[in-house]
Design a protein around this motif. Structure first.
Motif, PDB file in Angstrom:
ATOM      1  N   PRO A 673       0.320   9.848   3.236  1.00 20.63           N
ATOM      2  CA  PRO A 673       0.455  11.192   2.666  1.00 20.63           C
ATOM      3  C   PRO A 673      -0.130  11.212   1.250  1.00 20.63           C
ATOM      4  CG  PRO A 673       2.552  10.044   2.570  1.00 20.63           C
ATOM      5  CD  PRO A 673       1.583   9.106   3.258  1.00 20.63           C
ATOM      6  N   ARG A 674      -0.745  12.338   0.902  1.00 23.62           N
ATOM      7  CA  ARG A 674      -1.388  12.471  -0.406  1.00 23.62           C
ATOM      8  C   ARG A 674      -1.192  13.907  -0.888  1.00 23.62           C
ATOM      9  NH1 ARG A 674      -5.851  10.111  -3.338  1.00 23.62           N
ATOM     10  NH2 ARG A 674      -7.118  11.653  -4.417  1.00 23.62           N
ATOM     11  N   GLN A 692      -0.265   9.358  -3.959  1.00 27.30           N
ATOM     12  CA  GLN A 692      -0.661   8.891  -2.615  1.00 27.30           C
ATOM     13  C   GLN A 692       0.215   7.716  -2.216  1.00 27.30           C
ATOM     14  OE1 GLN A 692      -4.885   8.527  -1.133  1.00 27.30           O
ATOM     15  NE2 GLN A 692      -4.450   6.356  -1.330  1.00 27.30           N
ATOM     16  N   TYR A 693       0.788   7.796  -1.024  1.00 20.29           N
ATOM     17  CA  TYR A 693       1.610   6.719  -0.491  1.00 20.29           C
ATOM     18  C   TYR A 693       0.886   6.140   0.719  1.00 20.29           C
ATOM     19  CZ  TYR A 693       5.896   4.154   0.626  1.00 20.29           C
ATOM     20  OH  TYR A 693       6.821   3.164   0.848  1.00 20.29           O
ATOM     21  N   ASN A 728       2.641  -3.364   4.214  1.00 16.79           N
ATOM     22  CA  ASN A 728       2.153  -3.089   2.862  1.00 16.79           C
ATOM     23  C   ASN A 728       2.445  -1.623   2.548  1.00 16.79           C
ATOM     24  OD1 ASN A 728       0.719  -5.694   2.289  1.00 16.79           O
ATOM     25  ND2 ASN A 728      -0.441  -5.063   4.086  1.00 16.79           N
ATOM     26  N   ASN A 729       3.215  -1.409   1.526  1.00 14.23           N
ATOM     27  CA  ASN A 729       3.623  -0.059   1.161  1.00 14.23           C
ATOM     28  C   ASN A 729       3.404   0.135  -0.328  1.00 14.23           C
ATOM     29  OD1 ASN A 729       5.049   0.549   3.853  1.00 14.23           O
ATOM     30  ND2 ASN A 729       6.086  -1.305   3.166  1.00 14.23           N
ATOM     31  N   ALA A 730       2.540   1.068  -0.660  1.00 16.23           N
ATOM     32  CA  ALA A 730       2.190   1.255  -2.066  1.00 16.23           C
ATOM     33  C   ALA A 730       2.154   2.739  -2.395  1.00 16.23           C
ATOM     34  CB  ALA A 730       0.841   0.615  -2.373  1.00 16.23           C
ATOM     35  N   LEU A 731       2.810   3.095  -3.482  1.00 20.43           N
ATOM     36  CA  LEU A 731       2.780   4.452  -4.013  1.00 20.43           C
ATOM     37  C   LEU A 731       1.946   4.450  -5.280  1.00 20.43           C
ATOM     38  CD1 LEU A 731       3.755   7.422  -4.200  1.00 20.43           C
ATOM     39  CD2 LEU A 731       5.724   6.560  -5.516  1.00 20.43           C
ATOM     40  N   ARG A 732       0.902   5.255  -5.298  1.00 22.58           N
ATOM     41  CA  ARG A 732       0.027   5.364  -6.461  1.00 22.58           C
ATOM     42  C   ARG A 732       0.122   6.783  -7.011  1.00 22.58           C
ATOM     43  NH1 ARG A 732      -2.520   2.449 -10.504  1.00 22.58           N
ATOM     44  NH2 ARG A 732      -4.019   3.861 -11.474  1.00 22.58           N
ATOM     45  N   VAL A 733       0.400   6.890  -8.310  1.00 20.17           N
ATOM     46  CA  VAL A 733       0.479   8.183  -8.976  1.00 20.17           C
ATOM     47  C   VAL A 733      -0.446   8.148 -10.187  1.00 20.17           C
ATOM     48  CG1 VAL A 733       1.945   9.853 -10.155  1.00 20.17           C
ATOM     49  CG2 VAL A 733       2.852   8.558  -8.216  1.00 20.17           C
ATOM     50  N   ASP A 734      -1.309   9.169 -10.303  1.00 22.72           N
ATOM     51  CA  ASP A 734      -2.247   9.272 -11.422  1.00 22.72           C
ATOM     52  C   ASP A 734      -2.109  10.644 -12.073  1.00 22.72           C
ATOM     53  OD1 ASP A 734      -4.057   6.790 -11.363  1.00 22.72           O
ATOM     54  OD2 ASP A 734      -4.135   7.454  -9.283  1.00 22.72           O
ATOM     55  N   TRP A 735      -2.018  10.623 -13.401  1.00 20.47           N
ATOM     56  CA  TRP A 735      -2.006  11.843 -14.200  1.00 20.47           C
ATOM     57  C   TRP A 735      -3.279  11.878 -15.025  1.00 20.47           C
ATOM     58  CZ3 TRP A 735       2.332  15.205 -14.273  1.00 20.47           C
ATOM     59  CH2 TRP A 735       3.454  14.726 -13.592  1.00 20.47           C
ATOM     60  N   LEU A 736      -3.835  13.069 -15.217  1.00 17.75           N
ATOM     61  CA  LEU A 736      -5.061  13.179 -16.007  1.00 17.75           C
ATOM     62  C   LEU A 736      -5.104  14.508 -16.739  1.00 17.75           C
ATOM     63  CD1 LEU A 736      -7.942  12.021 -16.695  1.00 17.75           C
ATOM     64  CD2 LEU A 736      -8.767  13.428 -14.808  1.00 17.75           C
ATOM     65  N   PHE A 737      -5.432  14.443 -18.023  1.00 14.98           N
ATOM     66  CA  PHE A 737      -5.819  15.614 -18.792  1.00 14.98           C
ATOM     67  C   PHE A 737      -7.318  15.494 -19.049  1.00 14.98           C
ATOM     68  CE2 PHE A 737      -7.094  17.416 -22.840  1.00 14.98           C
ATOM     69  CZ  PHE A 737      -6.659  18.729 -22.720  1.00 14.98           C
ATOM     70  N   SER A 738      -8.072  16.566 -18.759  1.00 16.48           N
ATOM     71  CA  SER A 738      -9.522  16.510 -18.886  1.00 16.48           C
ATOM     72  C   SER A 738     -10.028  17.706 -19.667  1.00 16.48           C
ATOM     73  CB  SER A 738     -10.170  16.485 -17.498  1.00 16.48           C
ATOM     74  OG  SER A 738     -11.574  16.665 -17.594  1.00 16.48           O
ATOM     75  N   TRP A 739     -10.868  17.434 -20.637  1.00  8.13           N
ATOM     76  CA  TRP A 739     -11.626  18.471 -21.351  1.00  8.13           C
ATOM     77  C   TRP A 739     -13.096  18.096 -21.240  1.00  8.13           C
ATOM     78  CZ3 TRP A 739     -14.240  17.983 -26.332  1.00  8.13           C
ATOM     79  CH2 TRP A 739     -14.783  19.190 -26.789  1.00  8.13           C
ATOM     80  N   GLN A 740     -13.871  18.939 -20.568  1.00  7.75           N
ATOM     81  CA  GLN A 740     -15.273  18.638 -20.310  1.00  7.75           C
ATOM     82  C   GLN A 740     -16.077  19.932 -20.446  1.00  7.75           C
ATOM     83  OE1 GLN A 740     -16.019  16.756 -16.533  1.00  7.75           O
ATOM     84  NE2 GLN A 740     -18.049  16.082 -17.120  1.00  7.75           N
ATOM     85  N   PRO A 741     -16.447  20.292 -21.676  1.00 10.75           N
ATOM     86  CA  PRO A 741     -17.213  21.530 -21.861  1.00 10.75           C
ATOM     87  C   PRO A 741     -18.609  21.462 -21.280  1.00 10.75           C
ATOM     88  CG  PRO A 741     -17.041  20.317 -23.918  1.00 10.75           C
ATOM     89  CD  PRO A 741     -16.154  19.624 -22.944  1.00 10.75           C
ATOM     90  N   THR A 742     -19.234  20.276 -21.311  1.00  9.15           N
ATOM     91  CA  THR A 742     -20.545  20.060 -20.708  1.00  9.15           C
ATOM     92  C   THR A 742     -20.565  18.656 -20.129  1.00  9.15           C
ATOM     93  OG1 THR A 742     -21.493  19.212 -22.771  1.00  9.15           O
ATOM     94  CG2 THR A 742     -21.737  21.575 -22.345  1.00  9.15           C
ATOM     95  N   THR A 754       1.237   1.991  -9.967  1.00 11.17           N
ATOM     96  CA  THR A 754       1.358   1.606  -8.566  1.00 11.17           C
ATOM     97  C   THR A 754       2.694   0.905  -8.362  1.00 11.17           C
ATOM     98  OG1 THR A 754      -1.034   1.286  -8.358  1.00 11.17           O
ATOM     99  CG2 THR A 754       0.349   0.303  -6.664  1.00 11.17           C
ATOM    100  N   ASP A 755       3.484   1.422  -7.416  1.00 15.27           N
ATOM    101  CA  ASP A 755       4.760   0.814  -7.045  1.00 15.27           C
ATOM    102  C   ASP A 755       4.668   0.362  -5.600  1.00 15.27           C
ATOM    103  OD1 ASP A 755       5.984   1.347  -9.517  1.00 15.27           O
ATOM    104  OD2 ASP A 755       6.439   3.395  -8.895  1.00 15.27           O
ATOM    105  N   VAL A 756       5.301  -0.755  -5.292  1.00 16.44           N
ATOM    106  CA  VAL A 756       5.283  -1.295  -3.935  1.00 16.44           C
ATOM    107  C   VAL A 756       6.717  -1.471  -3.456  1.00 16.44           C
ATOM    108  CG1 VAL A 756       3.063  -2.449  -4.228  1.00 16.44           C
ATOM    109  CG2 VAL A 756       5.156  -3.677  -4.793  1.00 16.44           C
ATOM    110  N   GLY A 757       6.866  -1.440  -2.124  1.00 15.48           N
ATOM    111  CA  GLY A 757       8.193  -1.601  -1.543  1.00 15.48           C
ATOM    112  C   GLY A 757       8.131  -2.339  -0.227  1.00 15.48           C
TER     113      GLY A 757
END
Length: 783
Positions: A673-674, A692-693, A728-742, A754-757
């Motif tokens: 799941p994502r 994403q898990y 294999n069980n992995a949870l990946r979480v990514d946060w991003l702030f983006s400023w891209q005028p050009t 990344t967390d694993v269980g």
């Protein structure tokens, strides 16, 4: 209707007596575009007086789902140019409240209404730059190289369209602004000549296509009346005639960057701090001529701002391809495209320095890349070595639509090396037919052993309006290596023979188009093919696809397949045999052939104003590669996109892959799941979070076909190890702030963990494997 159109053309006459209207359906496709020594403010309103002298393109025709009919919605495109830029003004008519437009992220306007400007600046009608805008002026850009496919960095094209999709990997600097109006929308576009490569002539002609996607109709309209029954879409374009007096000025760009990373590595059970930075880098770009660009980079940062999407693997013998995402390599990436992915820049992991030359010289498309990779990527026996890469791609046009190409790559690492050289071409004839070929050879020295081997491809295609046929043979010797390329599987010959028949409905019909096809697919062991022996894997596929009124589409397929036992995949497998007296081991010998019957279903909704979804599902009897036995399978992907506001976008995806034995026990299960949420505050600022898990599990393996004994693996030291259950069980979480005028000027701030269980699909009892933050700042400075 024709009489009214001719009257309109007579009235639309400039003061100098020349008609400024170019009606696609008449057709009037050679555009005498006017040069005006002025500029225009890009504000989304076509109110400035300069637009009154622009050439007007109208008379669009539908191309997909059905061609050769007048477009439902009218479109007008105004075009003129100044000494430094070319300008386009777009008036797109649509019923009130029907336009799909949000403040989307750059290159993510596939779900929006949009207009695409295809400029073939060398007028070769084989490749084009693509500048696309949605009704609010949000940009997407890239290129099309017919017959070469894409690099996988995102595409732009409507469902069911037979034209080559636009590859959105590259980014160009151009201006655009749009607005909704009572009659539809208006957009202004300014493309500076500094962002283009074009011919070294005082006066020149450019190829021009303008394509409009109308999402509520699921339609794709074209100004030039293109036909589906043709080997080339770009060859059916119009032209901008007599461009002259254009000035690029000095094309010199510098992009200094600084990156700071900090994180923790907890893989060993004890978290250790990992810091990197501040790390400084520099990218340089210099326009050698109007059509040649030199790029260089020193200590580039290639931070991934979004992790690769998890991909299901259907055949463990084939590697999974991930697209290139790194800015330095994306510049001019279309010039490096070659069959069989003999060039794959992700092989260059972390170069300390790299230089690249791309463009066109003496009628030849040129792409040259040299890079020195990080020492940690070395596989050499000698100390302090680092991999060195050289890549050369040349292609030259032949006749009106054909071409020939050369490719050379090498990777040198100490005394080890891999070199590949090849020849390829694509010939187009009688408008409907094309033939492509490729032959390449590799020379490799690895750990003191030298060997060489070939790769080859033959493709013939008929792309008709009703009947399409594609016949392809692709052979890869088991000893062939491409260390600067991507080869999914070696030692095979793949043959596929597709035949499709298409039928089209009337303008108001519920079924707009129906395509029925039969495909024969075979995979041979390479030496067996040369010896004339039968295919190892044999497939017969029946495919039916529907495009419905309003943009709905659906498909269904029946797969009849048989797979031959591959002893190489199970070379060190054994079976545990227990008797009353002792435990013995015997070699694993699989069933000679497995037979499959699978059903496939697909459903895609239109791109509604706030919602879209798609579903793909396979079920039936298929091969169980874990144990080389038959299994009941359930494989599916479901994706839903929800846009509750013009600025917020939610994407949810679920992938499922399940194999069940004949006794109804599960042997393998993977679930991914994502969820991705994006908030686009302005055109240049967004905040994104992606979770994403990835849960991948298989049971204790056994000889399910014969003895039911446990499967063992013989290690290099001769010891036998049971192939027991793995998870294999992995949870990946990514946060991003983006400023891209050009493109080039960016500020990224991100955090990933990344967390694993031990237990699948459980968010509790997870332990941290790694996490980190990164900050990146770069600034584009242009002369």
């Amino acid at each position: 209707m024709l009489a009214q159109t001719l009257l309109f053309l007579q009235l639309a006459v400039a003061q100098d007596g020349a008609s400024r209207v170019y009606h696609g359906r008449i057709p009037r496709l050679d555009v005498a575009v006017r040069r005006v020594d002025t500029t225009a403010t890009i504000d989304g309103a076509l109110s400035e007086s300069v637009w009154s002298v622009a050439s007007l393109l109208t008379g669009f025709s539908q191309f997909s789902p059905v061609d050769a009919r007048a477009a439902t919605d009218s479109t007008e495109v105004l075009v003129w140019y100044s000494p430094t830029a070319i300008y386009f003004g777009i008036r797109a008519f649509a019923p009130a409240g029907t336009v799909n437009a949000t403040l989307a992220e750059r290159d993510k306007i596939q779900a929006e209404d949009n207009v695409q400007i295809l400029l073939s600046t060398f007028n070769d009608r084989r490749q084009a730059l693509v500048f696309a805008v949605n009704p609010l002026g949000v940009q997407a850009d890239g290129s099309i190289t017919e017959g070469q496919g894409t690099s996988g960095g995102g595409t732009l094209g409507s469902q069911g369209s037979p034209r080559d999709p636009a590859d959105l990997s590259a980014n160009y600097v151009f201006e655009s602004k749009g607005r909704l109006t009572e009659y539809g929308y208006e957009v202004e576009v300014r493309i500076p000549f500094k962002s283009l490569r074009y011919q070294a002539k005082d006066a020149q002609d450019w190829g021009l296509h303008v394509v409009r996607q109308v999402q509520r109709l699921g339609a794709e309209d074209s100004w030039a009346p293109a036909r589906r029954g043709a080997a080339s879409f770009l060859a059916q374009s119009g032209q901008l005639k007599g461009l002259q007096g254009m000035t690029r000025g000095i094309v010199f760009e510098t992009i200094p960057s600084v990156v700071y990373k900090s994180g923790r590595d907890c893989a060993t059970g004890t978290c250790a701090d990992v810091r990197d930075g501040p790390d400084y880098g520099l990218n340089l770009k210099y326009g050698v001529t109007n059509n040649l660009v030199l790029n260089g980079t020193v200590n580039p940062d290639f931070s991934q701002v979004e992790a690769d999407v998890g991909a299901l693997q259907f055949d463990p013998r084939s590697a999974v391809f991930f697209p290139e995402r790194r800015p330095f390599f994306l510049e001019g990436i279309s010039n490096f495209q070659v069959q069989n992915n003999l060039i794959y820049t992700r092989r260059i992991a972390q170069p300390d320095v790299a230089v690249k030359l791309t463009g066109k010289a003496l009628g030849t498309n040129l792409a040259l890349l040299s890079a020195m990779d990080d020492k940690r990527q070395s596989r050499a026996l000698e100390p302090n070595e680092r991999p060195r890469y050289n890549v050369l791609r040349l292609s030259r046009d032949l006749g009106s639509q054909s071409r020939m190409g050369l490719v050379y790559t090498d990777r040198m690492d100490g005394s080890d090396y891999n070199r590949v050289a090849g020849l390829d071409g694509r010939l187009v004839f009688k408008e409907l037919y094309s033939a492509a070929f490729q032959y390449a050879h590799s020379w490799t020295q690895l750990r003191g052993t030298a060997f060489n081997a070939p790769i080859w491809n033959l493709t013939a295609q008929r792309r008709g309006r009703r009947l399409t046929m594609t016949y392809r043979l692709n052979g890869i010797d088991s000893a062939f290596r491409a260390d600067a390329g991507f080869i999914g599987r070696r030692g095979i010959v793949g043959g596929r023979f597709d035949q499709f028949v298409s039928l089209f409905g009337s303008k108001d019909a519920f079924i707009q188009s129906f395509t029925s096809g039969v495909a024969l697919d075979g995979t041979w062991v390479y030496d067996a093919f040369l010896d004339g022996r039968a295919a190892q894997d044999r497939k017969l596929h029946f495919n039916e696809n529907f495009l419905f009124k309003g943009g709905w589409s659906a498909g269904m397929s029946l797969f009849l397949e048989s797979f031959g036992y591959d002893p190489g995949l199970y070379r060190n497998y054994y079976v545990e045999r227990r008797t009353a007296a002792r435990v013995d081991t015997i070699p694993f010998t699989g069933t000679p052939r497995l037979y499959n019957v699978d059903w496939v279903f697909r459903l895609d909704t239109p791109e509604f104003e706030r919602f879209s979804a798609n579903l793909f599902y396979i079920f039936g009897r298929d091969e169980n590669f874990f144990e080389w036995a038959t299994a009941d399978i359930a494989i599916g992907t479901a994706q839903v996109t929800w846009r509750p506001t013009d600025q917020l976008r939610l994407d949810a995806q679920y992938q499922h892959q399940e194999y069940n034995r004949r006794d109804h026990t599960t042997v393998g299960l993977r679930r991914i799941p994502r969820l991705k949420a994006e908030y686009q505050a302005t055109r240049s600022i967004f905040v994104r979070v992606v979770g994403q898990y990835d849960s991948d599990w298989h049971d204790d393996l056994r000889d399910d076909t014969r003895t039911n004994g446990a499967l063992l693996f013989r290690q290099a030291d001769g010891a036998y190890v049971r192939l027991t259950s793995q998870s294999n069980n992995a949870l990946r979480v990514d946060w991003l702030f983006s400023w891209q005028p050009t493109p080039g000027t960016v500020f990224f701030a991100g955090y990933g963990a990344t967390d694993v269980g031990a237990a699948p699909m459980r968010l509790r009892d997870l332990t941290r494997r790694d996490d980190g933050i990164f900050v990146k700042l770069s600034y584009l400075y242009q002369l």
